[in-house]
Design a protein around this motif. Structure first.
Motif, PDB file in Angstrom:
ATOM      1  N   LEU A 144       0.829  -1.202   0.000  1.00  0.00           N
ATOM      2  CA  LEU A 144       0.000   0.000   0.000  1.00  0.00           C
ATOM      3  C   LEU A 144       0.866   1.255   0.000  1.00  0.00           C
ATOM      4  O   LEU A 144       0.538   2.257  -0.645  1.00  0.00           O
ATOM      5  N   GLY A 145       1.990   1.179   0.714  1.00  0.00           N
ATOM      6  CA  GLY A 145       2.909   2.306   0.706  1.00  0.00           C
ATOM      7  C   GLY A 145       3.569   2.508  -0.653  1.00  0.00           C
ATOM      8  O   GLY A 145       3.819   3.641  -1.081  1.00  0.00           O
ATOM      9  N   LEU A 176      -3.793  -8.997 -13.201  1.00  0.00           N
ATOM     10  CA  LEU A 176      -4.992  -8.164 -13.292  1.00  0.00           C
ATOM     11  C   LEU A 176      -6.228  -8.995 -13.610  1.00  0.00           C
ATOM     12  O   LEU A 176      -7.320  -8.690 -13.127  1.00  0.00           O
ATOM     13  N   TRP A 177      -6.068 -10.058 -14.391  1.00  0.00           N
ATOM     14  CA  TRP A 177      -7.209 -10.958 -14.608  1.00  0.00           C
ATOM     15  C   TRP A 177      -7.620 -11.613 -13.287  1.00  0.00           C
ATOM     16  O   TRP A 177      -8.800 -11.662 -12.948  1.00  0.00           O
ATOM     17  N   HIS A 178      -6.640 -12.098 -12.547  1.00  0.00           N
ATOM     18  CA  HIS A 178      -6.935 -12.778 -11.292  1.00  0.00           C
ATOM     19  C   HIS A 178      -7.599 -11.835 -10.295  1.00  0.00           C
ATOM     20  O   HIS A 178      -8.493 -12.231  -9.532  1.00  0.00           O
ATOM     21  N   ALA A 179      -7.173 -10.567 -10.302  1.00  0.00           N
ATOM     22  CA  ALA A 179      -7.739  -9.572  -9.388  1.00  0.00           C
ATOM     23  C   ALA A 179      -9.041  -8.976  -9.923  1.00  0.00           C
ATOM     24  O   ALA A 179      -9.683  -8.172  -9.235  1.00  0.00           O
ATOM     25  N   GLN A 180      -9.431  -9.351 -11.151  1.00  0.00           N
ATOM     26  CA  GLN A 180     -10.647  -8.867 -11.806  1.00  0.00           C
ATOM     27  C   GLN A 180     -10.647  -7.346 -11.975  1.00  0.00           C
ATOM     28  O   GLN A 180     -11.643  -6.662 -11.749  1.00  0.00           O
ATOM     29  N   HIS A 192      -9.993   0.163  -0.949  1.00  0.00           N
ATOM     30  CA  HIS A 192      -9.087  -0.658  -0.158  1.00  0.00           C
ATOM     31  C   HIS A 192      -9.228  -2.136  -0.524  1.00  0.00           C
ATOM     32  O   HIS A 192      -8.229  -2.871  -0.624  1.00  0.00           O
ATOM     33  N   GLY A 193     -10.458  -2.587  -0.751  1.00  0.00           N
ATOM     34  CA  GLY A 193     -10.677  -3.984  -1.110  1.00  0.00           C
ATOM     35  C   GLY A 193     -10.016  -4.352  -2.421  1.00  0.00           C
ATOM     36  O   GLY A 193      -9.447  -5.443  -2.564  1.00  0.00           O
ATOM     37  N   ASN A 194     -10.082  -3.441  -3.408  1.00  0.00           N
ATOM     38  CA  ASN A 194      -9.402  -3.670  -4.688  1.00  0.00           C
ATOM     39  C   ASN A 194      -7.898  -3.832  -4.492  1.00  0.00           C
ATOM     40  O   ASN A 194      -7.259  -4.696  -5.101  1.00  0.00           O
ATOM     41  N   LYS A 195      -7.324  -2.998  -3.639  1.00  0.00           N
ATOM     42  CA  LYS A 195      -5.874  -3.026  -3.411  1.00  0.00           C
ATOM     43  C   LYS A 195      -5.449  -4.309  -2.714  1.00  0.00           C
ATOM     44  O   LYS A 195      -4.409  -4.890  -3.039  1.00  0.00           O
ATOM     45  N   VAL A 196      -6.258  -4.750  -1.770  1.00  0.00           N
ATOM     46  CA  VAL A 196      -5.957  -6.015  -1.087  1.00  0.00           C
ATOM     47  C   VAL A 196      -6.005  -7.164  -2.084  1.00  0.00           C
ATOM     48  O   VAL A 196      -5.130  -8.035  -2.102  1.00  0.00           O
ATOM     49  N   CYS A 197      -7.017  -7.164  -2.927  1.00  0.00           N
ATOM     50  CA  CYS A 197      -7.169  -8.198  -3.940  1.00  0.00           C
ATOM     51  C   CYS A 197      -5.984  -8.189  -4.908  1.00  0.00           C
ATOM     52  O   CYS A 197      -5.464  -9.246  -5.285  1.00  0.00           O
ATOM     53  N   TYR A 199      -2.924  -7.091  -4.329  1.00  0.00           N
ATOM     54  CA  TYR A 199      -1.759  -7.592  -3.592  1.00  0.00           C
ATOM     55  C   TYR A 199      -1.768  -9.116  -3.536  1.00  0.00           C
ATOM     56  O   TYR A 199      -0.753  -9.771  -3.816  1.00  0.00           O
ATOM     57  N   GLU A 200      -2.906  -9.695  -3.199  1.00  0.00           N
ATOM     58  CA  GLU A 200      -3.013 -11.153  -3.084  1.00  0.00           C
ATOM     59  C   GLU A 200      -2.853 -11.826  -4.441  1.00  0.00           C
ATOM     60  O   GLU A 200      -2.269 -12.913  -4.543  1.00  0.00           O
ATOM     61  N   SER A 201      -3.341 -11.183  -5.493  1.00  0.00           N
ATOM     62  CA  SER A 201      -3.210 -11.748  -6.836  1.00  0.00           C
ATOM     63  C   SER A 201      -1.763 -11.739  -7.311  1.00  0.00           C
ATOM     64  O   SER A 201      -1.314 -12.671  -7.992  1.00  0.00           O
ATOM     65  N   ILE A 202      -1.019 -10.686  -6.989  1.00  0.00           N
ATOM     66  CA  ILE A 202       0.407 -10.641  -7.323  1.00  0.00           C
ATOM     67  C   ILE A 202       1.119 -11.840  -6.710  1.00  0.00           C
ATOM     68  O   ILE A 202       1.870 -12.561  -7.394  1.00  0.00           O
ATOM     69  N   LYS A 203       0.894 -12.063  -5.438  1.00  0.00           N
ATOM     70  CA  LYS A 203       1.531 -13.186  -4.742  1.00  0.00           C
ATOM     71  C   LYS A 203       1.125 -14.515  -5.377  1.00  0.00           C
ATOM     72  O   LYS A 203       1.972 -15.380  -5.658  1.00  0.00           O
ATOM     73  N   PHE A 204      -0.174 -14.685  -5.591  1.00  0.00           N
ATOM     74  CA  PHE A 204      -0.686 -15.960  -6.093  1.00  0.00           C
ATOM     75  C   PHE A 204      -0.146 -16.278  -7.487  1.00  0.00           C
ATOM     76  O   PHE A 204       0.362 -17.383  -7.738  1.00  0.00           O
ATOM     77  N   ILE A 205      -0.243 -15.333  -8.404  1.00  0.00           N
ATOM     78  CA  ILE A 205       0.158 -15.576  -9.789  1.00  0.00           C
ATOM     79  C   ILE A 205       1.646 -15.879  -9.887  1.00  0.00           C
ATOM     80  O   ILE A 205       2.064 -16.821 -10.590  1.00  0.00           O
ATOM     81  N   LEU A 206       2.470 -15.120  -9.193  1.00  0.00           N
ATOM     82  CA  LEU A 206       3.915 -15.342  -9.266  1.00  0.00           C
ATOM     83  C   LEU A 206       4.306 -16.671  -8.639  1.00  0.00           C
ATOM     84  O   LEU A 206       5.133 -17.416  -9.186  1.00  0.00           O
ATOM     85  N   GLN A 207       3.725 -16.998  -7.492  1.00  0.00           N
ATOM     86  CA  GLN A 207       4.044 -18.269  -6.838  1.00  0.00           C
ATOM     87  C   GLN A 207       3.587 -19.450  -7.687  1.00  0.00           C
ATOM     88  O   GLN A 207       4.287 -20.463  -7.797  1.00  0.00           O
TER      89      GLN A 207
END
Length: 269
Positions: A144-145, A176-180, A192-197, A199-207
């Motif tokens: 977020l920062g 961006l597809w994963h985060a819709q 805030h909900g979009n940003k959390v989503c 963040y989680e999509s970045i982690k998920f897709i890369l992993q």
């Protein structure tokens, strides 16, 4: 161009194959692929043990016993292969590092490079690169920062290495597809909900991509069954006209900042 998952896959394999091994021969077939005269490069690399192979963003760093570092950026079209002389790909080899009977071939380095650097020079190369998205310290608050006060579009921000390290054209589409979220949507518009989503999509897709060995077309060694398995698991990138795996609408392709961008215009908002 190889991105974070591809370089992380290479790193893991190289750690198993060449760390603690000595470079017994060096062949430079394209002077432009290195940054110093050939004789200087060979003098500092030959007979040196590889102490570690690390990754930063889309780069690999080979740390040698004498304190020198080799910085690899494959850029567009670059790849590597490890094997003996009989396994050598029928391709033009720009640089070759030998480890006894086995060789590490650097191929397609027309835009990419393997530079010889000191530790200080290496640190300077990374001064303007942003945080690693899979680092344990890269928390939601840190993310977020990072995007705070950013006014640009999502796609262009994700691929900007000054804000996040290692994400490029391909995985920004997947994230961006994963985060819709639409690629041209502005960060300032996100709640805030979009940003959390995101963040989680970045982690998920890369992993997920790392687990599947990235998307590289060529195997890294004979019998390699891991490298490139993620290529057939893409959600949107390279799938123009095919069904969205979430809503079955056709995937569309546009250009954003001269980059081919793929997304679903129905379930990304």
């Amino acid at each position: 161009m190889p991105e974070l998952p591809e370089m992380e896959t290479y790193k893991s394999l190289l750690q198993q194959m060449i760390v603690d091994h000595t470079i017994t021969n060096v062949a430079i077939n394209r002077q432009k692929s290195i940054n110093v005269p050939t004789e200087h490069f060979i003098h500092h690399v030959l007979n040196q043990k590889v102490e570690s192979v690390d990754r930063r963003a889309k780069y690999l760093i080979f740390k040698l016993q004498n304190g020198s570092c080799l910085l690899l950026h494959l850029m567009l079209g670059g790849w590597m292969f490890y094997g003996n002389a009989d396994d050598k790909p029928d391709r033009t080899i720009q640089v070759q590092l030998s480890f006894g009977h086995y060789h590490l071939y650097f191929i397609g380095l027309r835009l990419g490079y393997l530079h010889l650097l000191s530790h200080d020079m290496l640190n300077k190369e990374f001064e303007e690169i942003g945080p690693e998205p899979l680092d344990t310290n890269f928390s939601l608050d840190a993310f977020l920062g990072t995007i705070k006060n950013r006014k640009g579009g999502l796609k262009t921000t994700l691929i900007n290495q000054e804000y996040l390290a290692g994400i490029g054209n391909r995985y920004s589409d997947e994230v961006l597809w994963h985060a819709q979220l639409l690629p041209e949507r502005k960060i300032i518009e996100l709640n805030h909900g979009n940003k959390v989503c995101l963040y989680e999509s970045i982690k998920f897709i890369l992993q997920q991509a790392i687990q599947n060995g990235g998307y590289m077309d060529e195997p890294f060694f004979p019998g390699d069954s891991k490298t490139g398995r993620n290529k057939n698991k893409m959600y949107v990138h390279g799938r123009e006209g095919k069904e969205c795996k979430r809503c079955r609408s056709p995937i569309v392709k546009v250009e954003i900042s001269s980059r081919k961008t793929f997304y679903c215009q129905v379930c990304q908002h």
